[in-house]
Write a protein that holds these residues in place. Structure first.
Motif, short mmCIF file in Angstrom:
data_model
loop_
_atom_site.label_atom_id
_atom_site.label_comp_id
_atom_site.label_asym_id
_atom_site.label_seq_id
_atom_site.Cartn_x
_atom_site.Cartn_y
_atom_site.Cartn_z
N ASP A 1 0.86 -1.18 0.00
CA ASP A 1 0.00 0.00 0.00
C ASP A 1 0.90 1.24 0.00
O ASP A 1 1.46 1.61 1.02
N ALA A 2 1.07 1.84 -1.17
CA ALA A 2 2.00 2.97 -1.32
C ALA A 2 1.32 4.29 -0.97
O ALA A 2 0.09 4.40 -0.95
N ASP A 3 2.14 5.30 -0.72
CA ASP A 3 1.66 6.66 -0.44
C ASP A 3 1.68 7.43 -1.76
O ASP A 3 2.72 7.92 -2.20
N ARG A 4 0.52 7.57 -2.36
CA ARG A 4 0.48 8.21 -3.68
C ARG A 4 0.87 9.67 -3.62
O ARG A 4 1.38 10.23 -4.59
N ALA A 5 0.66 10.30 -2.47
CA ALA A 5 1.01 11.72 -2.32
C ALA A 5 2.52 11.94 -2.47
O ALA A 5 2.96 13.05 -2.79
N ARG A 6 3.31 10.89 -2.25
CA ARG A 6 4.76 11.02 -2.36
C ARG A 6 5.26 10.67 -3.77
O ARG A 6 6.44 10.61 -4.02
N ASP A 7 4.32 10.43 -4.68
CA ASP A 7 4.64 10.18 -6.08
C ASP A 7 5.51 8.93 -6.28
O ASP A 7 6.71 9.03 -6.58
N PRO A 8 4.94 7.74 -6.12
CA PRO A 8 5.70 6.49 -6.35
C PRO A 8 6.25 6.44 -7.77
O PRO A 8 5.56 6.79 -8.72
N GLN A 9 7.51 5.98 -7.88
CA GLN A 9 8.17 5.95 -9.18
C GLN A 9 8.51 4.55 -9.68
O GLN A 9 8.43 4.28 -10.87
N ARG A 10 8.88 3.67 -8.75
CA ARG A 10 9.38 2.36 -9.19
C ARG A 10 9.08 1.30 -8.14
O ARG A 10 9.21 1.55 -6.94
N LEU A 11 8.69 0.11 -8.60
CA LEU A 11 8.54 -1.06 -7.74
C LEU A 11 9.76 -1.95 -7.94
O LEU A 11 10.20 -2.17 -9.08
N VAL A 12 10.30 -2.46 -6.84
CA VAL A 12 11.53 -3.26 -6.90
C VAL A 12 11.35 -4.52 -6.07
O VAL A 12 10.87 -4.46 -4.94
N ALA A 13 11.75 -5.66 -6.63
CA ALA A 13 11.80 -6.92 -5.88
C ALA A 13 13.23 -7.19 -5.48
O ALA A 13 14.14 -7.13 -6.32
N LEU A 14 13.45 -7.50 -4.20
CA LEU A 14 14.80 -7.73 -3.67
C LEU A 14 14.92 -9.16 -3.16
O LEU A 14 13.95 -9.74 -2.66
N ASP A 15 16.13 -9.70 -3.23
CA ASP A 15 16.35 -11.03 -2.68
C ASP A 15 16.72 -10.92 -1.20
O ASP A 15 16.73 -9.84 -0.62
N ALA A 16 17.05 -12.05 -0.59
CA ALA A 16 17.32 -12.08 0.84
C ALA A 16 18.59 -11.35 1.22
O ALA A 16 18.80 -11.03 2.39
N SER A 17 19.45 -11.06 0.25
CA SER A 17 20.68 -10.30 0.51
C SER A 17 20.49 -8.81 0.27
O SER A 17 21.42 -8.03 0.46
N GLY A 18 19.29 -8.43 -0.16
CA GLY A 18 19.03 -7.02 -0.45
C GLY A 18 19.38 -6.61 -1.86
O GLY A 18 19.35 -5.43 -2.19
N ASP A 19 19.71 -7.57 -2.74
CA ASP A 19 20.04 -7.27 -4.12
C ASP A 19 18.77 -7.22 -4.98
O ASP A 19 17.85 -8.00 -4.77
N GLU A 20 18.77 -6.32 -5.94
CA GLU A 20 17.61 -6.17 -6.83
C GLU A 20 17.51 -7.35 -7.79
O GLU A 20 18.48 -7.77 -8.40
N ILE A 21 16.30 -7.88 -7.91
CA ILE A 21 16.03 -8.99 -8.83
C ILE A 21 15.33 -8.49 -10.08
O ILE A 21 15.70 -8.81 -11.20
N VAL A 22 14.27 -7.70 -9.89
CA VAL A 22 13.49 -7.18 -11.00
C VAL A 22 12.82 -5.90 -10.54
O VAL A 22 12.63 -5.68 -9.34
N SER A 23 12.49 -5.04 -11.50
CA SER A 23 11.81 -3.80 -11.15
C SER A 23 10.81 -3.44 -12.23
O SER A 23 10.84 -3.99 -13.34
N ALA A 24 9.91 -2.52 -11.90
CA ALA A 24 8.91 -2.06 -12.85
C ALA A 24 8.58 -0.62 -12.54
O ALA A 24 8.45 -0.24 -11.36
N PRO A 25 8.43 0.23 -13.57
CA PRO A 25 8.03 1.62 -13.31
C PRO A 25 6.59 1.68 -12.83
O PRO A 25 5.76 0.83 -13.21
N VAL A 26 6.29 2.65 -12.01
CA VAL A 26 4.91 2.85 -11.56
C VAL A 26 4.16 3.62 -12.64
O VAL A 26 4.54 4.74 -13.00
N VAL A 27 3.11 3.02 -13.15
CA VAL A 27 2.29 3.65 -14.19
C VAL A 27 0.84 3.60 -13.75
O VAL A 27 0.30 2.51 -13.51
#
Length: 226
Positions: free
Chosen positions: A196-222
Motif C-alpha cells: 500500500d503505497a503513499d500516492r502523495a509522495r509520487d511512487p516511481q518504481r517497484l523493486v523486488a529484492l532477494d534475501a541479501s538485499g540485491d535487486e532482482i526485477v523492477s517495474a516503473p509505476v504507471v
C-alpha cells in the motif's frame, strides 16, 4: 518497519531459501514425474542426465523457478496458503449461499492494513482476490507458467495505490521508491505480498529484492489514464 527489522527478516528469508534446495531423491522424483507427463516419448539416460543438469543449475541460483512451499503445495492440491478464514471472517462474496458453490478453504496470503490478498480453490481453478477490488481464477499450470517466466506477477495499482503480487522464492521483499526519496518496504508472506503505497509522495518504481538485499526485477509505476 526499521532497517534492523528488514535486515533480520531478509536473513530469515535467506535461510528459508537455502532450505528449499532439493536433495538427489527429490531431483529423481522430479525427473520421473516429468517423464510420466510426456506420453509416447522415451527418456534416455542422456536426456535424463540433461534434465538433472538443468535442475542442478536451478538449485545453484538458489531460488529461480522455485516457489514458497505453501504456495507450491496450494498449486498442487494442498491447502490455501496463509491464515485460514471461516464463518463471519469470510468476505461476503465468498460465503455459502443458495445456488452458489462457495469455496471450502479461503485464506489470507498477505495483507497491508485493510487490504488483503485472498486465496482459494474453486472447481479446480486457483483463485486470488485482490482485496474487494477484483478476483482472478486460472489453472494451476497457468499460474506456475507465469512464475517460471518472471520472478513476480503484479496486479495493480488498485484502490488508492495498492499493488498485489505473487513471487517465486528468490524474492524476499518488495519496495516502492518515491520521487523525492524514501521507500515503503513489505516482506513477502507465503509467496505473496500487498503493498500500500503513499500516492502523495509520487511512487516511481517497484523493486523486488532477494534475501541479501540485491535487486532482482523492477517495474516503473504507471497509473491508468482516464
Amino acid at each position: 518497519m526499521n532497517q534492523a527489522d528488514v535486515q533480520k527478516a531478509l536473513k530469515e528469508h535467506a535461510k528459508a531459501i537455502g532450505d528449499l534446495q532439493p536433495d538427489p531423491e527429490r531431483i529423481h522424483v522430479a525427473v520421473l514425474g516429468a517423464a510420466r507427463k510426456a506420453p509416447g516419448r522415451r527418456w534416455t539416460p542422456l536426456v535424463t542426465g540433461i534434465v538433472c543438469l538443468l535442475l542442478g543449475a536451478a538449485v545453484a541460483t538458489a531460488a529461480t523457478g522455485l516457489l514458497d512451499p505453501a504456495l507450491e503445495s496450494f498449486l498442487h492440491g494442498g491447502k490455501s496458503p496463509g491464515r485460514q478464514l471461516s464463518g463471519k471472517a469470510l468476505p461476503s462474496w465468498l460465503r455459502p449461499a443458495p445456488g452458489y458453490n462457495a469455496p471450502d478453504e479461503v485464506s489470507v496470503v498477505a495483507s497491508s492494513g485493510e487490504e488483503r490478498l485472498l486465496a482459494y480453490r474453486q472447481r479446480g481453478w486457483i483463485c486470488f482476490d485482490y482485496g474487494s477490488h477484483a478476483g482472478e481464477c486460472r489453472t494451476p499450470r497457468e499460474w506456475r507458467r507465469d512464475l517460471e517466466k518472471a520472478p513476480w506477477i503484479l496486479r495493480g495499482p488498485v484502490g488508492r495505490s495498492v499493488w498485489f503480487g505473487l513471487v517465486d522464492a528468490s524474492v524476499a521483499l518488495v519496495r516502492v521508491e518515491y520521487r523525492e526519496g524514501g521507500t515503503t518496504d513489505v516482506l513477502v508472506r507465503n509467496g505473496g505480498f500487498v503493498l500500500d503505497a503513499d500516492r502523495a509522495r509520487d511512487p516511481q518504481r517497484l523493486v523486488a529484492l532477494d534475501a541479501s538485499g540485491d535487486e532482482i526485477v523492477s517495474a516503473p509505476v504507471v497509473y491508468p489514464t482516464r
